[in-house]
Design a protein around this motif. Structure first.
Motif, short mmCIF file in Angstrom:
data_model
loop_
_atom_site.label_atom_id
_atom_site.label_comp_id
_atom_site.label_asym_id
_atom_site.label_seq_id
_atom_site.Cartn_x
_atom_site.Cartn_y
_atom_site.Cartn_z
N TYR A 71 0.93 -1.15 0.08
CA TYR A 71 -0.02 0.11 -0.18
C TYR A 71 0.76 1.08 -0.10
O TYR A 71 0.64 2.35 -0.69
CB TYR A 71 -0.79 0.03 1.15
N TRP A 115 3.88 1.50 -1.20
CA TRP A 115 4.50 1.80 -2.37
C TRP A 115 3.41 2.24 -3.33
O TRP A 115 3.91 3.16 -4.20
CB TRP A 115 4.88 0.28 -3.04
N GLY A 116 2.22 1.74 -3.24
CA GLY A 116 1.21 2.35 -4.23
C GLY A 116 1.12 3.93 -3.93
O GLY A 116 0.89 4.58 -4.96
N LEU A 117 0.97 4.30 -2.70
CA LEU A 117 0.74 5.65 -2.34
C LEU A 117 1.76 6.40 -3.01
O LEU A 117 1.63 7.66 -3.65
CB LEU A 117 0.87 6.10 -0.91
N GLU A 118 3.34 6.04 -3.14
CA GLU A 118 4.25 6.82 -3.62
C GLU A 118 4.25 6.74 -5.15
O GLU A 118 4.47 7.71 -5.75
CB GLU A 118 5.54 6.43 -3.13
N TYR A 119 3.80 5.51 -5.89
CA TYR A 119 4.06 5.25 -7.19
C TYR A 119 2.96 5.05 -8.19
O TYR A 119 2.86 5.04 -9.42
CB TYR A 119 5.07 4.10 -7.47
N VAL A 120 1.82 4.88 -7.53
CA VAL A 120 0.61 4.71 -8.34
C VAL A 120 -0.50 5.90 -8.21
O VAL A 120 -0.51 6.41 -7.04
CB VAL A 120 -0.21 3.31 -7.96
N GLY A 121 -1.15 6.00 -9.21
CA GLY A 121 -2.38 7.08 -9.17
C GLY A 121 -1.67 8.36 -9.13
O GLY A 121 -1.64 9.09 -8.23
#
Lengths: 108, 108
Positions: free
Chosen positions: B100, B102-108
């Motif tokens: 999660y 990682w997602g905050l930093e790299y996705v969206g």
DNA sequence: TGTAACCACTTTCAAAAGTAAAGTATTGGG
DNA sequence: CCCAATACTTTACTTTTGAAAGTGGTTACA
């Protein structure tokens, strides 16, 4: 509205989005294989048991489109194509290691 | 035989096995929803956007079979069924949180 | 000279997985 | 009597995945 502690579409959809990028059946195995350096297409095929060519191509394309791997072609004979993780891809190492640790303790 | 740093079928197949347990399209979202306590079937349906009944049933059954969630039925009317994470399931929290992050930093 | 192999894919078709929508059983409330 | 709520099940359909063979160019081997 009762607050159950989950912000429905901010947190949950984020997870879904993440899984859209690395949640495919083969993505993590490919990323894992690339942690210790660049690999050629045929090396990946050999390293990942049971993957088929079609899926490897598809996942690599998807990951390239999502900025997780980068692809370099060399005009050799026979042709050489090298796949590497981008920084974004490398940053998945802690996540995959955590998952792996869990697996060691609870799976198999 | 050159050692490329990967033990083909010990490490890689482990990842495949792990993904067989929690790699389904909806598993992680369900686990995530259960991190803050037990939920009823219909609560899960409402909490997880776009999942359909059939898939929720299937994934819950699969996770129950894999010892990740436990299911408690109460003979009320209308019937009540509560889903909770087992210890094995709770131990996935660090992994999913890492993902999660990682997602905050790299996705969206 | 033939033929077999290597590489990085692409194509085809069948099988598996996923989605949408309606149905089931039970019962309390208007 | 009809509707709503709960926890699913069923059916019909679409999408994704898998297995296997094919492509095109080159080189190594016999």
């Amino acid at each position: 509205m009762k607050d159950n502690g989950i912000k429905k579409c901010e947190e949950k959809c984020a997870l879904q989005e993440i899984l859209g990028v690395i949640g495919g059946k083969w993505s993590m195995s490919i990323i894992y294989a690339l942690f210790n350096g660049k690999k050629r297409f045929s090396e990946l095929e050999r390293l990942i048991p049971n993957i088929n060519t079609r899926m490897l191509v598809k996942e690599l394309k998807n990951m390239e489109a999502n900025g997780i791997v980068s692809r370099k072609i060399f005009a050799t004979v026979p042709p050489t194509v090298e796949y590497t993780l981008t920084t974004k891809g490398e940053k998945l190492e802690p996540s995959i290691n955590e998952l792996y640790k869990w697996g060691l303790e609870y799976v198999g």
